[in-house]
Scaffold this motif. Structure first.
Motif, PDB file in Angstrom:
ATOM      1  N   ASP A  44       1.118  12.868  -4.035  1.00 44.72           N
ATOM      2  CA  ASP A  44       1.727  12.732  -2.716  1.00 44.72           C
ATOM      3  C   ASP A  44       2.867  11.725  -2.742  1.00 44.72           C
ATOM      4  O   ASP A  44       3.963  11.976  -2.234  1.00 44.72           O
ATOM      5  CB  ASP A  44       0.636  12.283  -1.731  1.00 44.72           C
ATOM      6  N   ILE A  49      -8.956  11.139  -6.428  1.00 47.03           N
ATOM      7  CA  ILE A  49      -8.204  10.644  -5.279  1.00 47.03           C
ATOM      8  C   ILE A  49      -6.912   9.986  -5.746  1.00 47.03           C
ATOM      9  O   ILE A  49      -5.836  10.211  -5.189  1.00 47.03           O
ATOM     10  CB  ILE A  49      -9.075   9.663  -4.463  1.00 47.03           C
ATOM     11  N   LYS A  73       0.740   0.574   7.162  1.00 40.62           N
ATOM     12  CA  LYS A  73       1.534   1.214   6.127  1.00 40.62           C
ATOM     13  C   LYS A  73       2.980   0.755   6.107  1.00 40.62           C
ATOM     14  O   LYS A  73       3.477   0.253   5.102  1.00 40.62           O
ATOM     15  CB  LYS A  73       1.458   2.725   6.352  1.00 40.62           C
ATOM     16  N   GLU A  74       3.669   0.919   7.260  1.00 34.92           N
ATOM     17  CA  GLU A  74       5.094   0.588   7.297  1.00 34.92           C
ATOM     18  C   GLU A  74       5.307  -0.905   7.048  1.00 34.92           C
ATOM     19  O   GLU A  74       6.281  -1.308   6.421  1.00 34.92           O
ATOM     20  CB  GLU A  74       5.712   0.976   8.642  1.00 34.92           C
ATOM     21  N   THR A  90      -1.163   3.519   2.357  1.00 34.74           N
ATOM     22  CA  THR A  90      -1.671   4.303   3.480  1.00 34.74           C
ATOM     23  C   THR A  90      -3.156   4.578   3.303  1.00 34.74           C
ATOM     24  O   THR A  90      -3.924   4.591   4.256  1.00 34.74           O
ATOM     25  CB  THR A  90      -0.921   5.644   3.592  1.00 34.74           C
ATOM     26  N   PHE A  91      -3.555   4.779   2.056  1.00 30.17           N
ATOM     27  CA  PHE A  91      -4.974   5.057   1.801  1.00 30.17           C
ATOM     28  C   PHE A  91      -5.824   3.851   2.176  1.00 30.17           C
ATOM     29  O   PHE A  91      -6.862   3.988   2.812  1.00 30.17           O
ATOM     30  CB  PHE A  91      -5.169   5.401   0.325  1.00 30.17           C
ATOM     31  N   TYR A  92      -5.338   2.653   1.814  1.00 30.79           N
ATOM     32  CA  TYR A  92      -6.158   1.470   2.064  1.00 30.79           C
ATOM     33  C   TYR A  92      -6.080   0.993   3.502  1.00 30.79           C
ATOM     34  O   TYR A  92      -7.075   0.577   4.076  1.00 30.79           O
ATOM     35  CB  TYR A  92      -5.775   0.345   1.092  1.00 30.79           C
ATOM     36  N   ALA A  93      -4.901   1.018   4.101  1.00 32.61           N
ATOM     37  CA  ALA A  93      -4.763   0.487   5.458  1.00 32.61           C
ATOM     38  C   ALA A  93      -3.686   1.275   6.189  1.00 32.61           C
ATOM     39  O   ALA A  93      -2.521   0.898   6.183  1.00 32.61           O
ATOM     40  CB  ALA A  93      -4.390  -0.989   5.404  1.00 32.61           C
ATOM     41  N   SER A  94      -4.089   2.394   6.784  1.00 34.38           N
ATOM     42  CA  SER A  94      -3.071   3.270   7.334  1.00 34.38           C
ATOM     43  C   SER A  94      -2.326   2.640   8.501  1.00 34.38           C
ATOM     44  O   SER A  94      -1.168   2.943   8.740  1.00 34.38           O
ATOM     45  CB  SER A  94      -3.684   4.602   7.758  1.00 34.38           C
ATOM     46  N   SER A  95      -2.977   1.717   9.243  1.00 29.85           N
ATOM     47  CA  SER A  95      -2.265   1.144  10.392  1.00 29.85           C
ATOM     48  C   SER A  95      -1.153   0.193   9.953  1.00 29.85           C
ATOM     49  O   SER A  95      -0.246  -0.069  10.713  1.00 29.85           O
ATOM     50  CB  SER A  95      -3.214   0.430  11.342  1.00 29.85           C
ATOM     51  N   LEU A 108      -4.398  12.622  -6.556  1.00 36.26           N
ATOM     52  CA  LEU A 108      -3.828  13.262  -5.365  1.00 36.26           C
ATOM     53  C   LEU A 108      -2.856  12.331  -4.664  1.00 36.26           C
ATOM     54  O   LEU A 108      -1.795  12.748  -4.208  1.00 36.26           O
ATOM     55  CB  LEU A 108      -4.953  13.673  -4.409  1.00 36.26           C
ATOM     56  N   LEU A 109      -3.245  11.046  -4.597  1.00 37.54           N
ATOM     57  CA  LEU A 109      -2.347  10.081  -3.961  1.00 37.54           C
ATOM     58  C   LEU A 109      -1.058   9.953  -4.755  1.00 37.54           C
ATOM     59  O   LEU A 109       0.030   9.891  -4.191  1.00 37.54           O
ATOM     60  CB  LEU A 109      -3.032   8.709  -3.881  1.00 37.54           C
ATOM     61  N   ALA A 150       2.016   5.788  -0.475  1.00 40.47           N
ATOM     62  CA  ALA A 150       0.815   6.620  -0.512  1.00 40.47           C
ATOM     63  C   ALA A 150      -0.438   5.762  -0.663  1.00 40.47           C
ATOM     64  O   ALA A 150      -1.419   5.938   0.059  1.00 40.47           O
ATOM     65  CB  ALA A 150       0.915   7.624  -1.651  1.00 40.47           C
TER      66      ALA A 150
END
Lengths: 345, 381
Positions: A12, A5, A319-320, A312-317, A8-9, A309
């Motif tokens: 990305d 993982i 991310k920004e 986003t994996f840990y906390a997608s909400s 892949l991250l 990347a």
């Protein structure tokens, strides 16, 4: 999280980071030469991606119409400036270069059977269509106010961004598009599957950065641009035209972002208004580099892609939030480290 | 000015005033530019197909664009209410705009038919929201239908994906409740943004949670990227999509990678295969034919939201005319009451049964579960 993982991250993050790095470099280039923060850069990216997509979908390519319109406005402005200065209208061959180029690419984009000409040629034509947008935009919007206050330039840049986004909606429609990947091949290294698109993006980014380096170190025009970036007035005194430098930097920026658009188009769905967020990340990279250092900006942009990347994996909400909050310590450090920055007034 | 001229101008003035009395005026506010344009453009294109007459009463439509901007939607509403003196307003396209504007419609006592997805504009019902009618299916109905289908498909664990916007927030809330009720375990929740360049990170997280199925609730073509990324990363479980994905753009962008997905859509998607006994079939067919004739493409379901609003008005206006003349507060208030009384009206997306407590009025008859087969919509067997 296991190693696969993470790999892949990382892959990305690296792709996005490479694109952000290219944009960060364009932003730096344009800013140092013209003092303009090129907010509409993202639109070049989305225009390129969407133009490529409409070629592949067999839809008519409308970008040429915009080029022709901008080119005509530019010519009219040239004529008006000449009349105001009391000069007679004279035809110089160099003046015809841009109209001839625009006519040529527009002609190609209208007449060729774009669906069947192969991906390499589609990509090349897309970039060729996007590049003149840069100098034309500079001619029409920024050249008349080239010596204005930095804030005025920023406001005009924002206006250009809004206008181009709306024009993008008109030209490409509200639907998002995606292009076909350059190749479907995947490679396996250990546990990780590596997409060939990743290699394309990274390889082309490196080639581009190397080319830029060579251009600025070896080429006379590159050196002229660098000289303008170091000292605008001094460069003018030794005979470097600021208008030409501005147009050249805009053309380079449009070229780089057009290429980024072609690179990113197979990876993600691009909408008429996607460019802004992508270029915003480029801005963050450029700011990490203090709007001055190319290598730091590029490294910052790649780091940004990686952070994006993984966060986003840990906390997608969030991310920004995470990505842009990272800017705060950098800005703080910058403002402490750089004492007595010249106030530009 | 001579006396004669004065006479003439007075006569013309009187002539000008009198037809305004007989006309019902309806404002239409759509987001035909800006980020919500995907929804707003088919809605704007639908305006020419709205009913020109209700009974003997002619209806005039005034269409405005709010540029996907809530404050522009509010000024459009004010203009329509104060200058045009409209009797009803259809729009705006976006939930945020609708929430911002509904207070102004309620204050002026103008019924508002909102073609937006979120139930936030009609629930919980209060003095303001009683002026608002929603011409789309409630997320709850769609979500429940999908959860039921998941149980039928033997799904035990599910991962949920939605964008970080009001649409995604509401879906997360609604679907979590439905999944729990259906005994399906929600093992992972991932969020994204429409303009994101990558879904890989979220995709990896979903795969490591090993759900039986993935439920994606996203509007328009943004529903595609999460699914294709998951496919590319090797996830081969079942996919479910909300009615937001029920667009031809979804099929085009998704290609082979979205084959076999279960999508909750309206009857418009599978019109050819729909039962003739379904009263919506004829309405939807008439609308789609007219639209295709004029624009050369099939309308997105969003357009039908506005079309249905026109049908509701057509039904309610003759009733309201008994209470007063168009342009008067009595007429508008009666129009609101009449809309609440609409029963068993077939629209292009389903059958309306409105009531004082339910201002959307759809039931599960409006939902067709469809699947993607050979790049086309097909009814779910």
């Amino acid at each position: 999280m296991n190693a696969q993982i993470a790999l892949l991250l990382g892959q990305d993050g690296f792709i996005n980071g490479a694109i952000y790095a290219l944009l960060a470099l364009s932003i730096l280039l344009v800013f140092s030469v013209t003092r303009i923060l090129l907010i509409p850069l993202g639109e070049f990216v989305s225009y390129a991606a969407l133009t490529m997509a409409s070629m592949q979908a067999g839809k008519p390519v409308m970008l040429g119409a915009m080029l022709v319109a901008l080119c005509l406005i530019g010519l009219l402005m040239d004529a008006r400036d000449a009349l105001r200065a009391g000069r007679r209208l004279r035809f110089r061959a160099s003046k015809l270069l841009m109209p001839a180029y625009v006519a040529a690419v527009t002609g190609l984009s209208v007449t060729l059977p774009l669906e069947h000409i192969g991906m390499a040629f589609q990509g090349a034509l897309t970039v060729a269509l996007v590049v003149p947008l840069g100098p034309l935009l500079y001619r029409v919007l920024f050249l008349p106010i080239a010596s204005a206050n930095g804030l005025v330039l920023l406001i005009v840049a924002i206006a250009a961004h809004v206008a181009l986004t709306s024009a993008g909606l008109l030209i490409f429609g509200p639907e998002g598009s995606r292009t076909e990947p350059f190749s479907d091949a995947t490679f396996t290294i250990g546990d990780a599957i590596i997409n060939s698109q990743t290699l394309w993006v990274i390889a082309l980014s490196f080639i581009l950065i190397a080319l830029l380096y060579a251009f600025f170190e070896k080429n006379l025009y590159g050196k002229a641009l660098r000289a303008t970036a170091v000292d605008r007035l001094g460069a003018q005194l030794v005979g470097i035209s600021p208008a030409l430098a501005g147009k050249a930097s805009f053309a380079l920026a449009a070229f780089i972002s057009g290429l980024s658009g072609v690179l990113i188009a197979p990876i993600t769905t691009i909408y008429f208004d996607s460019g802004f967020v992508i270029s915003l990340k480029g801005f963050v990279g450029a700011i990490i580099g203090g709007l001055a250092s190319y290598p730091v900006a590029a490294a910052g942009a790649v780091a940004l892609g990686l952070v994006e990347a993984f966060s986003t994996f840990y906390a997608s909400s969030y991310k920004e939030v995470i990505v842009f909050t990272l800017l705060l310590p950098v800005l703080l450090w910058r403002s402490v480290a750089q004492k007595g920055v010249k106030d530009e007034q | 000015m001579s006396a004669k001229r004065l006479m003439v101008s007075m006569i013309f003035g009187a002539l000008y005033l009198s037809p305004a009395y007989a006309q019902v005026k309806v404002g239409v506010v759509t987001s035909s530019s800006g980020p919500v344009a995907l929804v707003g453009i088919p809605q704007k294109n639908t305006v020419p197909f709205l009913p020109a007459k209700a009974g003997d009463q002619t209806i005039e439509y005034i269409a405005l664009d709010d540029g996907s901007d809530p404050s522009a939607a509010v000024s459009a509403f004010r203009k329509l209410i104060n200058e045009e003196k409209v009797d009803a307003i259809i729009g705006p396209s976006g939930t945020a705009s609708a929430v911002a504007a509904l207070g102004f419609a309620a204050e002026a006592g103008v019924p508002m038919l909102a073609p937006v997805g979120s139930t936030a504009v009609i629930l919980p019902m209060d003095d303001k929201k009683k002026w608002v009618f929603k011409t789309t299916q409630n997320d709850e109905i769609v979500s429940t239908a999908l959860a039921k289908q998941m149980v039928k498909d033997g799904v035990k664990t599910v991962a949920f994906v939605s964008p970080t916007d009001p649409y995604g927030d509401n879906w997360l809330k609604v679907f979590s409740a439905d999944a729990q009720k259906a005994g399906i375990k929600l093992v992972d929740t991932e969020r994204f943004q429409r303009q994101d360049t990558s879904f890989t990170a979220q995709g990896l997280k979903i795969i490591s949670a090993k759900p039986d199925a993935v439920m994606i609730a996203a509007p328009g073509s943004s529903a595609v990227m999460p699914q294709t990324t998951l496919y590319d990363l090797g996830y081969r479980g079942k996919y479910y999509q909300s009615h937001g994905a029920a667009l031809s753009g979804y099929l085009q962008l998704g290609g082979k990678k979205v084959e076999g997905t279960t999508v909750a859509g309206s009857i418009m998607l599978v019109l050819d295969q729909a039962q003739d006994s379904n009263p919506s079939k004829q309405v939807a067919a008439a609308y789609m034919d007219a639209y295709q004739k004029k624009y050369g493409v099939k309308p997105a379901t969003f357009g039908a939201n506005v079309y249905d609003a026109g049908l509701l008005l057509e039904q309610a206006i003759p009733v309201a005319l008994k209470a007063g003349a168009p342009g008067t507060p009595a007429f508008r208030s009666a129009l609101r009451d009449a809309l609440e009384q609409v029963k068993e009206l077939p629209g292009a997306q389903g059958i309306y049964n409105l009531s004082p407590t339910d201002h959307s009025g759809f039931d599960e008859r409006g939902i067709e579960l469809v699947t993607v087969k050979n790049g086309q919509w097909a009814p779910l067997k």
